[in-house]
Design a protein around this motif. Structure first.
Motif, PDB file in Angstrom:
ATOM      1  N   PHE A 211       5.304  -0.417  27.028  1.00 54.92           N
ATOM      2  CA  PHE A 211       5.018   0.817  26.301  1.00 54.92           C
ATOM      3  C   PHE A 211       3.616   1.301  26.645  1.00 54.92           C
ATOM      4  O   PHE A 211       2.661   0.531  26.637  1.00 54.92           O
ATOM      5  CB  PHE A 211       5.128   0.585  24.790  1.00 54.92           C
ATOM      6  CG  PHE A 211       4.637   1.752  23.975  1.00 54.92           C
ATOM      7  CD1 PHE A 211       5.344   2.943  23.946  1.00 54.92           C
ATOM      8  CD2 PHE A 211       3.451   1.662  23.254  1.00 54.92           C
ATOM      9  CE1 PHE A 211       4.888   4.028  23.209  1.00 54.92           C
ATOM     10  CE2 PHE A 211       2.984   2.735  22.511  1.00 54.92           C
ATOM     11  CZ  PHE A 211       3.709   3.920  22.489  1.00 54.92           C
ATOM     12  N   LYS A 212       3.482   2.584  26.938  1.00 50.44           N
ATOM     13  CA  LYS A 212       2.199   3.163  27.349  1.00 50.44           C
ATOM     14  C   LYS A 212       1.737   4.192  26.323  1.00 50.44           C
ATOM     15  O   LYS A 212       2.394   5.208  26.106  1.00 50.44           O
ATOM     16  CB  LYS A 212       2.338   3.814  28.726  1.00 50.44           C
ATOM     17  CG  LYS A 212       2.688   2.828  29.841  1.00 50.44           C
ATOM     18  CD  LYS A 212       2.978   3.554  31.144  1.00 50.44           C
ATOM     19  CE  LYS A 212       3.211   2.565  32.285  1.00 50.44           C
ATOM     20  NZ  LYS A 212       4.332   1.637  32.027  1.00 50.44           N
ATOM     21  N   LEU A 213       0.580   3.926  25.711  1.00 48.80           N
ATOM     22  CA  LEU A 213       0.053   4.852  24.720  1.00 48.80           C
ATOM     23  C   LEU A 213      -0.936   5.848  25.327  1.00 48.80           C
ATOM     24  O   LEU A 213      -1.292   6.835  24.697  1.00 48.80           O
ATOM     25  CB  LEU A 213      -0.619   4.068  23.585  1.00 48.80           C
ATOM     26  CG  LEU A 213      -0.885   4.866  22.312  1.00 48.80           C
ATOM     27  CD1 LEU A 213      -0.407   4.111  21.081  1.00 48.80           C
ATOM     28  CD2 LEU A 213      -2.368   5.193  22.158  1.00 48.80           C
ATOM     29  N   ALA A 214      -1.360   5.597  26.559  1.00 50.11           N
ATOM     30  CA  ALA A 214      -2.368   6.457  27.198  1.00 50.11           C
ATOM     31  C   ALA A 214      -1.994   7.945  27.206  1.00 50.11           C
ATOM     32  O   ALA A 214      -2.863   8.793  26.949  1.00 50.11           O
ATOM     33  CB  ALA A 214      -2.649   5.971  28.618  1.00 50.11           C
ATOM     34  N   PRO A 215      -0.735   8.319  27.485  1.00 47.50           N
ATOM     35  CA  PRO A 215      -0.395   9.754  27.444  1.00 47.50           C
ATOM     36  C   PRO A 215      -0.655  10.383  26.075  1.00 47.50           C
ATOM     37  O   PRO A 215      -1.078  11.541  25.988  1.00 47.50           O
ATOM     38  CB  PRO A 215       1.101   9.771  27.791  1.00 47.50           C
ATOM     39  CG  PRO A 215       1.308   8.535  28.607  1.00 47.50           C
ATOM     40  CD  PRO A 215       0.398   7.516  27.995  1.00 47.50           C
TER      41      PRO A 215
ATOM     42  N   HIS B 119      -5.091  -2.623  26.474  1.00 49.23           N
ATOM     43  CA  HIS B 119      -3.708  -2.135  26.401  1.00 49.23           C
ATOM     44  C   HIS B 119      -3.354  -1.310  27.637  1.00 49.23           C
ATOM     45  O   HIS B 119      -2.276  -1.481  28.220  1.00 49.23           O
ATOM     46  CB  HIS B 119      -3.500  -1.278  25.147  1.00 49.23           C
ATOM     47  CG  HIS B 119      -2.303  -0.384  25.233  1.00 49.23           C
ATOM     48  ND1 HIS B 119      -1.010  -0.845  25.086  1.00 49.23           N
ATOM     49  CD2 HIS B 119      -2.205   0.951  25.512  1.00 49.23           C
ATOM     50  CE1 HIS B 119      -0.167   0.166  25.252  1.00 49.23           C
ATOM     51  NE2 HIS B 119      -0.860   1.264  25.506  1.00 49.23           N
ATOM     52  N   VAL B 120      -4.257  -0.406  28.029  1.00 48.30           N
ATOM     53  CA  VAL B 120      -3.977   0.459  29.182  1.00 48.30           C
ATOM     54  C   VAL B 120      -3.734  -0.374  30.439  1.00 48.30           C
ATOM     55  O   VAL B 120      -2.805  -0.106  31.213  1.00 48.30           O
ATOM     56  CB  VAL B 120      -5.138   1.455  29.411  1.00 48.30           C
ATOM     57  CG1 VAL B 120      -4.925   2.241  30.708  1.00 48.30           C
ATOM     58  CG2 VAL B 120      -5.256   2.421  28.240  1.00 48.30           C
ATOM     59  N   ILE B 121      -4.548  -1.395  30.643  1.00 45.65           N
ATOM     60  CA  ILE B 121      -4.390  -2.241  31.834  1.00 45.65           C
ATOM     61  C   ILE B 121      -3.093  -3.037  31.770  1.00 45.65           C
ATOM     62  O   ILE B 121      -2.329  -3.092  32.738  1.00 45.65           O
ATOM     63  CB  ILE B 121      -5.593  -3.197  31.986  1.00 45.65           C
ATOM     64  CG1 ILE B 121      -6.888  -2.404  32.185  1.00 45.65           C
ATOM     65  CG2 ILE B 121      -5.373  -4.150  33.155  1.00 45.65           C
ATOM     66  CD1 ILE B 121      -6.884  -1.472  33.375  1.00 45.65           C
TER      67      ILE B 121
END
Length: 478
Positions: free
Chosen positions: A349-353, A339-341
């Protein structure tokens, strides 16, 4: 024939009266100070509403007039179903505080007023939605009074009302169920005597909706002596909630929960409570492997994946060292890395934060160096062709205990000097798999890993918020 005259009342409603003009009497003769409290309760500014509640309570206590108190209850009950959404919480809070201040007023009498004023059976069709909220905010007011446990029958009637309101999900969403759970948390001593019978249907239907399952989980947490395995089996057909027979049902409920919070971007409380229960029932591996890995990730990337990632982050404080190592080297982490890549592309949508916050909060609140080290190594071992997914400048390191920091630095140093790619949770995207093969890919992965480690070590040394000894700095420099 008398002419119809228009008279404006203090609440701004125009009424037709076939009478001659008369002077206002009773409450309306008072100065505007008292009446203005109710205007302020309906204003959008929260600070104004809170001040109005405070001033209203002070005024009523100071003047102690029965007619003013009676008028207050009328206005507050009416305001619960206000057409302006921002006004309802103000009237609800005020009603709760007034009931708390004047304990001689029975909750039953106010409940009856609420039911009469916001009767869903008799209200005009265009006002049905307002009446729904009037009932909901009325129960909230009774709950906020802090007196519910003193009137068990009112507790029962509130729960029954909330049960009927829960059918109107298109308007009220899950607010009635959440309110029921709040009430359960307050009225422990009357649960078995009064509430268990009323909640029988909801508890028995726990595997149908996230709200009903969460209600059962809260009841299990609050009343374990009442809901023992034998009673549980009678209710839901099983003596435990998480077992091989219930996993398919739980998975479907979790999927429903994931979709229900798609826009809110939060972890549904039912998911974390299920995980906690799995730890209590000693069924964590079953839950994690079957419901999460084999269940949630069978869906396409989206809400079910995001729920699983958030559950992973939220679970960190509750897992043992062995469990941390297991989940941080498993398929959920692999999916998270992918997902991050993929989220690096624009407009994704970015869940990393969010995950950074989960990890930071965990490290900040954890004093167990071994657990801290397990989490740091776990996330640093998640690599895309050798390059870790977490940033080389990862500020969460500032929360590490000295022993955990020492262990992490040792791990970084050893991984630099003797890269062990088989110890990493490494993955490649489909495009990467098509373009690189064999030995070249392995050599490239080692280079990428070492490049990240150098930046990682340098960022730790440069971070003044990281507590480190001079000996550690010199060791890295060498």
């Amino acid at each position: 024939m008398d002419k119809t005259q228009l008279v404006f009342t203090d609440i701004g409603v125009r009424e037709n009266l076939n009478t001659a003009p008369v002077r206002p009497t009773g409450i309306l003769q008072q100065n505007r100070v008292f009446l203005d409290f109710f205007w302020d309760l309906a204003k959008p500014d929260q600070e104004v509403r809170l001040k109005a509640v405070e001033n209203l309570i002070h005024y009523l206590k100071t003047n102690n007039k029965a007619d003013e108190l009676e008028y207050t209850f009328k206005r507050l009950v009416d305001g619960l179903g206000h057409t302006r959404e921002t006004a309802r919480p103000g009237f609800s809070l005020a009603l709760g505080q007034v009931l708390s201040a004047f304990e001689d007023i029975s909750l039953q009498s106010i409940f009856d007023r609420i039911k009469e004023k916001h009767n869903l059976q008799t209200v005009k069709k265009k006002l049905v939605r307002n009446a729904m909220f009037g009932n909901l905010f009325g129960v909230l007011a009774l709950h906020q009074s802090g007196r519910l446990s003193k009137e068990p029958l009112v507790v029962l009637r509130c729960v029954q009302l909330l049960q009927s309101l829960s059918q109107h999900r298109q308007h009220l969403k899950d607010l009635p169920t959440k309110t029921m759970m709040d009430i359960l948390n307050e009225v422990t001593e009357v649960f078995e005597e009064v509430l268990l019978g009323a909640l029988q249907t909801d508890l028995a239907s726990a595997f149908r909706t996230p709200e009903q399952l969460h209600l059962l989980l809260v009841a299990l947490q609050r009343f374990p002596q009442t809901l023992k395995p034998k009673k549980l089996k009678k209710l839901v057909g099983f003596s435990t909630i998480i077992n091989t027979d219930t996993i398919p049902k739980l998975t479907e409920v979790l999927k429903m929960a994931a979709r229900s919070v798609k826009k809110e971007c939060v972890l549904p409380a039912v998911a974390l409570d299920l995980l906690k229960l799995s730890l209590k029932e000693d069924s964590f591996q079953l839950f994690w492997n079957k419901a999460i890995i084999n269940g949630m990730f069978k869906e396409q990337p989206g809400p079910t994946h995001y729920l699983s990632f958030r559950l992973l982050g939220s679970a960190l404080p509750f897992l043992s060292v062995a469990q941390l190592k297991e989940v941080l080297s498993g398929e959920v982490m692999m999916h998270y890395g992918e997902h991050v890549i993929s989220a690096q592309k624009p407009d994704r949508f970015k869940l990393a934060p969010e995950m950074d916050v989960y990890v930071s909060d965990f490290l900040q609140g954890c004093e167990d160096s071994e657990k801290q080290l397990a989490v740091m190594v776990g996330f640093s071992s998640l690599t895309n062709q050798g390059y870790p997914v977490v940033p080389s400048v990862w500020k969460v390191v500032q929360h590490l205990q000295p022993a955990a920091l020492q262990g992490y630095m040792e791990w970084l140093k050893n991984m630099f000097l003797q890269p062990q790619l088989d110890k990493l949770l490494d993955f490649s995207t489909r495009k990467q798999k098509d373009s690189h093969e064999g030995r070249e890919q392995g050599e490239n992965a080692i280079f990428r890993l070492r490049k990240w480690i150098v930046s990682r070590l340098a960022s730790i040394i440069d971070n003044h918020q990281v507590k480190k000894q001079e000996e550690l700095i010199m060791d890295v420099a060498r």
